[in-house]
Structures are given as C-alpha cells and as structure tokens.
Design an enzyme around this catalytic site. Structure first.
Site, PDB file in Angstrom:
ATOM      1  N   CYS A 338      -2.955   4.284 -55.139  1.00 22.88           N
ATOM      2  CA  CYS A 338      -4.355   3.987 -55.497  1.00 22.88           C
ATOM      3  C   CYS A 338      -5.282   4.430 -54.386  1.00 22.88           C
ATOM      4  CB  CYS A 338      -4.586   2.717 -56.157  1.00 22.88           C
ATOM      5  SG  CYS A 338      -4.047   1.629 -55.095  1.00 22.88           S
ATOM      6  N   SER A 339      -5.890   3.461 -53.933  1.00 23.12           N
ATOM      7  CA  SER A 339      -6.680   3.875 -52.772  1.00 23.12           C
ATOM      8  C   SER A 339      -6.062   3.161 -51.483  1.00 23.12           C
ATOM      9  CB  SER A 339      -8.190   3.109 -52.777  1.00 23.12           C
ATOM     10  OG  SER A 339      -8.793   3.494 -53.804  1.00 23.12           O
ATOM     11  N   GLY A 341      -3.349   1.471 -51.982  1.00 21.32           N
ATOM     12  CA  GLY A 341      -1.820   1.272 -52.611  1.00 21.32           C
ATOM     13  C   GLY A 341      -1.377  -0.113 -52.208  1.00 21.32           C
TER      14      GLY A 341
END
Lengths: 658, 575
Positions: A338-339, A341
C-alpha cells in the site's frame, strides 16, 4: 498516582443508554490503572471496571439540575454515562482521567504492573508459545527458493522490519539493500506466506519511490527474483491495495507504484481500500449509529449504509480473495503493498493467508498469523490504537477491520474455524488494554529495546490457558470446511456482510440473542466426550465380563437424560431476559408504568465479590467478558443482572429451574 | 370449465430450463391440470415438477423462431424456460397464466390430490383441545358463555355462543356489538393465567364523525379490567395491506438484483421498509404481552376488520408468553385458532352441553373469523399492484416468529423449515388447510371431506423430524425479544433441518428472502454438524428415507415443494 485529583466520588449515577429510568447510584473510584464504579446497596455489589487504556474519549457535558454528566467512550465499544452531583468533582474526575487515559511513556502502561503470579519460567514459556521460526519452517522455508536473510540483523536496513526476513535465494544483500532504498521507509519486498503445494508466495513491501519516472535496477531484480522463486509461473502479480487516485497522488511526492514497462513480467492491479483516515471516520459514523437512542429501522440502516463501514470491510475481503485465488488457483506469486505497507498490506496478507491455509483458522495458527503479519512486520500498534498519547490522526481501526473480516468469514463458514467469536472479541479487547506486552510499541526494534519479554506477559499464553472458552463446537479437523482454501461467495455476496452487534454493541446484551448456541453445543460436546469415555470403559468391562447388554443400556438411558439436564440449563439462560422498551415505534401509547423498559443491559461490567477483592488483575480482563460468560455459561451468576427487577426475575427462574 | 380448454399446448419437446445457481436442464415440458413437468432428455434421469398455482407472474419474450418464458413463483423462485417455436411459447405462457389464476376453489389441486399415505379427514382437528376450555374454566370465573348471538343478530361473523365477561349482561353485549365494525365486539383471545389478565380482540369501533361514544362498549371493556387494574388499549401501528404488499415486492426485487454494492443493498433494504414493519409488529406484540404479564392489565387489540394485524399481534403475544404455543403441536394449534378459526369462541360453542334454546344451532358459524388467506395470499411479490386485497400479513407473522427463533434458538420446538413450508402452503398448496377465506366457505366447499390436511402431512413421522429444532428445550419463561434494529435481521440463513439429495435443488438455508438466490452449502454443513453433536449420528441414517417411491404422476404424487423428503416427488423440482 499523582495524576489522580479525586480518588473517590460518592452518589454518582450510572445511566442506562436504553432507558433513562434505569440509573443506578454508586461510588466512583479512580485508581492508578482502572476506573471503578461500585453500585450502592445491592447485595451483589455490582462493579464496573474500566482500564484507563481502554478509554477512547471523555466528554464532560453541561451541568443539569441533577448533576454533571460525564460520558466515557471506550475502545472496546463500551460507553459509560455517569452523572456526578458536584460540578467540581466532575471536573476533577475529568481532568484526572484525561491524563490517566493518555500516558506519555510506555512504563505507565498496565502491562508493566500487571502480575498474573506466574514465575519467570512460566513467563518465558508463555512467550515461546508462538514461534515464527517454527512457522516459517511449517510453511516449508527455507528451501531451494527461499532463504533467511540477516541483512536486517541490527535493523540496519529497515528499522520497522524484523531482524529475520525470508527473501528469494537469488536476491543478494546488494539487491535487498538497493531495493530497500527505492521503497518507502525502506520496507523492501519480503516473504509473508509461502504455499508449499505450488511454490506460489505472498510477499509484502511498501510503495516504490518511483515518482513519475524513477527506476531502480535492484528493485526490478528483486521482483524478478520473487517471480523466479516460483518456477511454475511466468509472471508476478503486484497488488497495490490503494485506490488508484491515491496512488497517483503519491507520485507527486516521489512515491507511487510500479510501472509495468519497467518490471519484466508483472501484472499490476489496484484494489481500492481507503486510507486510515477514511476508516477512522467511517467507524466513528457507525458508532454514532450504534449509540442512537431508540433508532427506527430506517435510521439504523441508513446510518449503517452512510457510514460505509461494511463497504470497507468488503473491499479488504475482496483483496484477500483476489490474492488467495491467484496463489491457490493460478499458482502465481503476489507482491502486496500500500503506502508504507503496514496497514492495508497487513490486513490483506492476513486475510489471504487465512483463506489459503487451514492452519491459520486454528487457535494457535491465528495467534501465529497476527504475530507474523502484524506484530513482526511492524504494524504500528502504538500509533493506531493510541496506547500512548500521540497524534489522534494516526489512530485508526486497522486490526479491528481484520478481526471483523474473520468474523464475517466465520458467519459464512461456521465449521471452518477452531475458535469462536469470543476469541476474536477478547483479542480485540487486549489489543487496546495494554495488559499484555504483545502489542506494545510500533516495531520489533522498539519492543526489544524495552525488553518486553522480560518485563511483561504474553497474551497468547493467557488465551491458550483458557482455550476451552474459545472453542467452536462445530469445528472438526477432519471436516471439509477445515481443509484447503476457503472460497467465499463472490457474487451476489453483499448480503453476506452483516453488522456485527456482538462487537460494536458488545456491552448491550439486550441486543443479542438470549441463548448461545455455541455454549450449548460446547457443553453437549463435552458431555458426549465424557459419555464416550464412559462407554469405552464399560465396553472394556463388558468384554472382560463377557456379558452383553446391561452396561450398554445404562449408557443409553443416560444419554437420553442429557436433554433434560440441558433443559434446565437452557431455561436458565433465558433468565437474562426481561422486556425492553417496545413503545418506540408507537408514539401514542398512553399508559407507561415505571417498571417499563427494565431490560438488562449489560452496560455494566460486573464481577463478583470474590474477584474484586482479589488484586490479581488478570481477573479484570475476564471480567469484561464476565457478563457475557455469566449470562450464557454459568446460570448461577444470574444475580449480576443490573436490572431493577432482576431479583424478582431470578427468583422466578431459580424456582422454575429447581 | 374443463382444464383441457385451458391447456393450449400440452407437450413441447426440447425445452431448456434455467434456474438461479443451478445447472440448466433440457427436456420435454408437459402441462397438466395442476403441474408443469419437465423430464430431462435424452437421459430422462430428472423429472422436475412445479405446482402451477405457485406461479405468480408469467413474462414472455419472443425472439425469432423461439421464445422464452420467465416464471416468477410465489415462493420467490424464478424459472426461465426457453421454448422452440413462437406459437408453442405463447401457448405455454397463456396456458400457465390461465391455469395459475383459476378462480374456483373447487378446481384447485387439493381437491384432486390424494396422497397415498394420508386419509382424507385426517388432521382436520376441529381445533379440539378441550383441555383449554377446562383450563379456562378452572382458572377463572370471570367469563361466562353467552347466547346473545344465537340468531347471529349481534354479529353475523361470530359463532352463536361466545364468551363474554361474566359481569356483562347480554343486552349490553348486543348494544356494544353495534358500535363495532361488522358487529365484532371484543372477545377473548387469550387468558393469561399467571395474573388473570386477558387479551381481547375486536374490530374497530365506529365513533363516526361526531365522535359518538358507546356506553355499553365502554362497559364491556370496563368489566374486563375491573378490580382497579389499569386498562390499556393498544393502537396498532399501521401495517396496512397495500404498503405491506409493496414493501414485500420491493424487498424481493432488491434481493434479486444481481450484484449490488454493499451500500446499494443497504439502501434498498432500508427503502423497502420491510424490516421496519417487522420491528413494529414485534414491538406491538411485545407491548401487548408486557401489559398482560408485567403490568397486570388486560389488552384489547384491534385493527380495522380485526382479521389481519390484529391476529398477527394476538398470535405473537401468545407465542411470547405461553410456552405451550412453542411446540410444534402448540404452534399448529395457535395457527388454527388465531389465523384459521377463532378457537376459543368456537370451542365454547362445541363444548357446551347445549341448552334447549341453543339446540337448534347445529349449523356452522357464519362469516369470516380468521385470516382471509385466499384473498391475502392470492399473489406474492411479483405482482404488487394487481389486487387491493393481497397483503403478506401472514409472512410478516412468520418473519416475526423467525426473529424470535433467532434470538431464542432453544425455545421453539420447530425450526425455520416449518415457517418456510407454512408460507409456501399458504400461497400455493396441495393441501386444503389454507384454502378459503372463512369457516363458512370452508364448510361450503367441504374442505375437510374433500382435501387432505397439511397438518396430517406434517404429523407423519418421516416428515415431522424435518421441522423439529434439535436444540429445543422447554423454556417456561416468556420470551422478551430485542426490538432494537440491531436485534432484527433480514430473515437470513439459520440452519434448518433438511438434507439434500444430490440432484435436488433445495437451497433451504438462506432464510426466506434469499433462499433461491444464495447458495449456502457451508451453512448446510454447519447444520449437519450441529445435528451430529446434539443427536449423535442418527440423522445420517434417516437420510435415505422417503426415496425410491414408485414413479409419481401429477395426480397421484404429493404436490408441493413442501415435499422435500422424496427424491423425485412432484414439485420438489423446478427450484
């Protein structure tokens, strides 16, 4: 203790959310670790204990003629509404609690003073219950494709990763370090789950620092190494769990997502799970719905829809289903990020693992799963769950959502999980309680520095010790649902996502089914086991005596008695049952007597006198579920019902049961 | 009228049947007087039957040389038939339309259905339990038997002998009757022995525009609650027929939508208002029960005609208060006396050692006493606007019972399967139990002599076990359910006692609204597991029962989907 301005206030009223008429008067105590409300006069001395670390918010409302209202909302979704006669006292309590609920250093947390009277050895044994090395071995690594890397042994590469991580054999230290420099917070791709059957794996990382055009050779090599570690497949899925828009916005900040042109043989996929801020607001909205006083059906459904909560749960589940399918059916490895993680990535990896591997659906396996995907990979427990005073914008119900996903799966697959709903609820509770050291801090590094294992106890050992309470009676290790991958319904499946009142209205027992099938079946199962053992003994005797019939018949008749026995048991269960406010829809109902609405909300956490005089505070953790346990498991605890006429009720029931 | 006139095409070859979530079947379609039959070709290993009465709406579409027909069934199944030949398609459609809407009761399948294992007249208990009357008489002397209605002058739809408060004179009753719609003055529905309170029902009063009062009516009610108790009249929240029918249709439509988002689903669930009706009905019944049990006051329940929501409330209140109603037998008796007949009154009339002046009254009581099933259940969710008299009040009742069973999983002796079966049979049945609108009609049609009874079927041991809840244990206390939104759920899956044969599609576990839509093998398995735990492995032995019956024909076979015990019985199929 210096923060407690007011250790004791008398004549405090505890209000019932569902019925304003049913308030109880008692004394409020503030201790170093708990807020305690002790009811006056009642023979059972009903008590409500709340750990400071459970307090999410405290709201002091405008003084009224009857006193000064104080509203305490807890992280385990309990809401306590107090009215304190003197405004000054209320203010003192308020100020004290504000400070107590927001400790500034770890040492203030309950786990450092909590002592379950275990010796050193038992404590160490407890911490050894969940062993990730063992877990990776169970998965089948190290092997020809995967090895353990010590590149992070001093947290030198990534301070939020564990020291021991599994990477593809072909990924050299150079590649790992190079890749880590191209990843947000240096969280390089590492193994989360390995599927022994087909070599497919789930790896996790944070987003690449690709910006609009940046590349990194080592990172590209790293992904290639992961793909090659699965010789059966010629490509690799890269799953970005963010909505595409968010990922694109990140590019402007020099972050972003993988460009399919730069990486050989990857298939890139967005799965839109919203960020922590959206989730926090969504939960907030849903809790507002839960708190509504006598909502109409429409208020409730509209509010639920409007909160978006179930939509978010579904998004997480969909991502997990996608990955599980890729691994199990297509045999393709997946890299998830994701960003940073550590939130959505943790959710999605653990949901996928749970779907893929029956082991994670056992009690022990579930502990291992949380330890692996959440604790070891640096999910920021302290920030997300506000254990220490910090930025409120960092708080978000990330693991709560995962736990709910598990519950939604349990509803769909009633035989697939070894544990029951209570297990999930207690784990959620302890993530916030800070009574055990497991979920302290934001990373393994911080926990090691704090010497958590030497100074606190492990929740897993505590749960394991009480595992009989957490068993799902429908689970059988040889049942088809406990084998292989779970395939949740894809479409049309939106009916399947249900509001979990067992969690979000956990303390309002009036809203839950009055009889617990789980507990009943568990009791039946135990009974049957005993009888089977008895039968075995008798059969042995029988064969030795060479006499037929008589022994067997005895057992049979006993089995029939069983129903009678449980008959008493179950009728007692419904003892916790008095009428509620039914007139909400019927505005014009003329005569209301004061006895009305005497529903037995379990807003109050009770514990019996024995427990409360025992300084062993492990009792406190159980006491939260005490009502639950008492009302459904040991009928003799019926005296704890806080309803006005519970006395009358229980007399009646006891009489009938007798 | 001859059936043959209605059947324009009796047989069509090479018809393709598709159903939700099940494999397609190709075969020969036959239309008989009461059934649609599809036998698979070429293997002929599958015979699927549908009671044509179960068809709620027929949609036809012609395309080129073939056509397709969508059948929306009253039990919410949706079937798709693809028929080669335009003419055949139109013929089949119009035949089904005509056969499914035959007006005459006497032409319906129950009059032709002769199940081999049942005798006619069996199970037609003239709501016997005389115990009940004895109990009442033993418990209280506050009620007496009155002959005020001996010539039906007070109320044409009540029986000649009625129970009225002992303190009220006959002429008072007669005057009170004039103040109520249809003369249906307050009568006893249930006597709560615990504290001597009574649940009464009546039709609405007729105060007229001048807000007329009626002393006698007030007096009649007044005596019920004598001895200084509080009286309470319960205004029913309006679950009128039309909105209820529309709500039902909207909900079913929402359930049928292929893949709505979570939010859209919740939005449609909300806008159907069905759960709001459930909540209101449950709350009203609880309130009535609470008044009786907790506050010691008697309750009069009335809607407009006193035959719809009134019955819903009085029946539910009894289920809440009275453990005897929660057994399979007790529930049947409750349905008989609250929904089909008006038993207490009726029993009185039968019980009395008829005094001379009542001697002539051996003819049946007139008019409608119970729920007008034939009118209310003529159409299901697929045709919301067709009639003004349809209303799923009975479904609402069954849903409320389901909510109770979910909140008190051990306290009802019967399971979800019974509720589903009752719904199916109320809307389309091979049995006469729910036919007609009133006792008068029932007698005219001689239902008892000429149609088999559903109760008789349910009482057969091999049937009965399917409807029992293995977790049941007697609970002597009232069941106070949760009336908050969190406690009320869409009638969804809870395990029910049924096993599926391999070919037989019976997605029984998805509750009512989603039962044909949502596969639920896992819940089936959970059920099996539960059963295994509670009863040992007995159930697996019973699995094979009912199979291997001789080849059925539509006339001989048992004809509804209630018939789930047999492998290939008529009507089990097409689902």
């Amino acid at each position: 203790m210096e923060h407690i301005r007011m250790p004791k206030v008398e004549n405090v009223r505890l209000l019932d959310r569902l019925s304003s008429r049913r308030a109880v008067v008692g004394t409020l105590y503030l201790t170093a670790t708990h807020v305690i409300f002790v009811e006056n006069g009642s023979e059972t001395r009903k008590e409500t204990w709340v750990l400071h670390s459970q307090i999410a918010s405290i709201e002091k409302q405008a003084t009224t003629a009857t006193g000064c209202p104080l509203l305490i909302r807890c992280k385990n979704f309990q809401v306590i509404h107090l009215v304190i006669p003197q405004e000054r006292d209320c203010h003192d309590v308020y100020i004290s609690l504000i400070r107590l609920a927001r400790p500034v250093k770890y040492e203030e947390l309950y786990c450092f003073s909590f002592n379950p009277k275990l010796d050193k050895e038992e404590r160490e044994q407890g911490w050894k219950l969940v062993d990730l090395n063992e877990e990776y071995n169970r998965m089948g690594v190290p092997n020809n494709y995967w090895q353990i890397s010590d590149v992070n042994r001093d947290y030198g590469v990534c301070d939020s990763y564990p020291t021991e991580v599994y990477v593809p054999k072909s990924a050299t230290a150079h590649i790992i370090v190079g890749s880590s420099k191209f990843r947000s917070r240096r969280r390089f791709p590492a193994l989360s789950y390995y599927c022994k059957g087909n070599n497919a794996s789930i790896c996790r990382s944070s987003q690449p620092l690709s910006g609009f055009s940046a590349r990194c050779l080592e990172d590209e090599q790293m992904l290639q190494a992961i793909r090659k570690a699965n010789p059966g497949s010629d490509f690799l899925y890269v799953v970005d769990t963010r909505p595409k828009l968010n990922a694109m916005a990140n590019r402007a900040a020099g972050k972003g997502y993988e460009n399919e042109d730069n990486y050989s043989n990857i298939k890139f996929q967005f799965i839109g799970i919203e960020n922590i801020h959206v989730m926090r607001n969504s939960l907030q909205k849903m809790l507002e719905v839960c708190e509504l006083k006598s909502p109409s059906m429409s208020d409730f459904l509209w509010g639920l829809e409007n909160s978006g909560w179930l939509k978010h749960i579904k998004a997480i589940m969909d991502a997990g289903i996608f990955i599980a399918k890729a691994v199990a059916e297509e045999g393709v490895s997946v890299l998830v990020h994701c960003s940073d993680g550590w939130d959505r990535t943790a959710q999605v990896c653990s949901v996928a693992s749970l779907l893929l591997d029956p082991y994670y659906r056992t009690m022990k396996g579930f502990m291992v799963l949380i330890e692996k995907d959440w604790v070891s990979f640096g999910h920021k427990f302290n920030h997300r769950y506000g254990n220490l005073d910090g930025d409120p914008k960092e708080i978000s119900p990330v693991i709560d959502q995962f736990i709910e996903c598990v519950w939604q799966l349990m509803e769909q697959f009633p035989c697939a999980f070894e544990f029951n709903e209570r297990f999930l609820i207690h784990i959620q509770h302890h993530i916030y309680s800070c009574q055990f050291g497991n979920f302290l801090c934001n990373s393994q590094k911080e926990r090691r520095e704090l010497k958590i294992k030497e100074r606190t106890y492990s929740l897993w050992a505590h749960l394991w010790k009480n595992r009989a309470d957490y068993l799902n009676p429908l689970y059988r290790s040889d049942h088809s649902q406990t084998q292989g991958t779970l395939h949740p319904q894809i479409a049309p499946c939106n009916f399947l996502y249900k509001f979990w009142s067992g969690m979000y209205n956990r303390f309002e027992k009036g809203l839950h089914p009055r009889q617990s099938v789980t507990d009943y079946l568990m009791a039946v199962k135990e009974e049957t086991q005993q009888l089977e053992e008895e039968l075995e003994v008798l059969q042995e005797r029988l064969s030795s005596l060479q006499k037929s019939q008589s022994g067997n018949n005895k057992v049979k008749s006993k089995q029939q008695d069983r129903n009678k026995q449980f008959g008493v048991y179950t009728s007692n269960n419904s003892l916790a049952n008095t009428p509620q406010e039914y007139s909400n829809d019927l505005k014009s109902f003329p005569s209301r007597s004061p006895s009305q609405g005497d529903e037995d909300s379990a807003l109050i956490l009770t514990q019996d006198n024995l427990k409360s005089s025992d300084p062993d505070l492990s009792a406190n953790s159980d006491q939260e579920s005490g009502v639950e346990d008492l009302s459904c498991r040991s009928p003799s605890g019926g005296g704890c019902l806080p309803s006005e006429d519970s006395g009358k009720d229980s007399d009646e029931a006891v009489f009938l049961a007798g | 009228m001859e059936f043959s006139e209605l059947i324009k095409t009796a047989t069509v070859e090479d018809v393709l049947l598709s159903r939700q979530g099940l494999p397609d079947v190709r075969g020969t379609l036959c239309i008989t007087s009461h059934h649609l039959l599809l036998s698979s070709r070429p293997r002929g290993d599958l015979e699927l039957w549908l009671l044509i009465r179960n068809v709620d709406a027929v949609e036809k579409r012609v395309c080129g040389s073939s056509g397709s027909i969508t059948l929306r069934c009253k039990d919410l199944k949706v079937l798709q038939l693809e028929i080669p030949g335009t003419e055949e398609c139109l013929n089949v459609a119009s035949s089904i339309e005509a056969l499914s809407s035959v007006d005459s009761v006497m032409m319906l399948y129950p009059f032709f259905h002769r199940p081999p294992s049942l005798r006619l007249r069996q199970g037609w208990h003239p709501c016997a339990p005389e115990r009940l009357f004895q109990q009442l008489a033993a418990q209280t002397s506050r009620w007496r038997l009155s002959a005020v209605n001996r010539d039906f002058s007070a109320c044409p739809s009540y029986p000649p002998a009625v129970i009225v408060p002992a303190a009220v004179a006959d002429d008072t009753v007669a005057k009170a009757a004039r103040f109520r719609q249809g003369g249906r003055f307050p009568v006893l529905s249930y006597f709560h022995a615990k504290n001597g309170t009574a649940l009464l029902r009546s039709s609405q009063p007729l105060p007229g525009p001048k807000r007329r009062r009626c002393l006698e009516d007030e007096q009649l009610l007044g005596t019920v609650v004598a001895e200084g108790e509080d009286n309470a009249t319960t205004p029913l929240s309006p679950c009128r027929g039309r909105p209820l029918q529309e709500s039902f249709a909207r909900l079913v439509e929402a359930c049928g939508e292929p893949a709505p988002s979570v939010e859209r689903w919740l939005g449609r669930l909300d806008s159907s208002r069905w759960l709001g009706h459930v909540k209101a009905a449950l709350s009203t019944a609880c309130l009535a029960a609470q008044c009786l049990d907790r506050e010691g006051c008697s309750v009069l329940v009335h809607g407009a005609e006193g035959t719809d929501t009134t019955l819903l409330v009085t029946a539910l209140a009894q289920l809440i208060l009275q453990p005897a109603c929660r057994t399979l037998e007790g529930f049947q008796a409750l349905l008989e006396r609250e929904w089909i007949q008006v038993r207490v009154v009726f029993v009185m009339w039968r019980r009395v050692r008829v005094p001379a002046h009542l001697g002539a009254l051996t003819q049946p009581p007139h008019g409608q006493a119970g729920h007008p099933f034939q009118l209310r259940c003529a159409r299901s969710a697929a045709s919301p606007a067709r009639g003004k008299r349809e209303a799923p009040v009975f479904l609402l009742f069954l849903d409320c019972v389901w909510q109770l069973s979910r909140q008190f999983p051990f306290s009802l002796e019967f399971g979800e399967q019974l509720l589903l079966t009752l719904f199916d049979n109320a809307y389309a049945s091979a049995y006469g139990t729910f036919l007609c609108n009133s006792e008068k009609e029932r007698r005219l049609c001689r239902l008892r002599e000429r149609t088999p009874s559903l109760w008789a079927r349910l009482e057969q041991p091999e049937e009965k076990h399917k409807y029992l809840n293995p977790l049941y244990s007697h609970n002597p206390l009232p069941l106070w359910p949760c009336g908050q939104p969190q406690g009320i759920q869409l009638w969804h899956a809870i395990p029910v006692p049924e096993r599926r044969a391999q070919l037989r599609p019976a997605p029984s576990l998805a509750g009512f609204f989603l039962r044909w839509i949502r596969p639920c093998r896992h819940l089936d398995e959970a059920w099996e597991e539960m059963r295994r735990l509670v009863q040992g492995d007995k159930s697996s032995l019973e699995e094979g029962e009912g199979k291997g019956r001789a080849g059925p024909s539509p006339r001989l076979g048992h004809g509804t989907h209630a018939e789930t015990g047999t492998g290939q019985g008529p009507g089990v199929g097409l689902g």
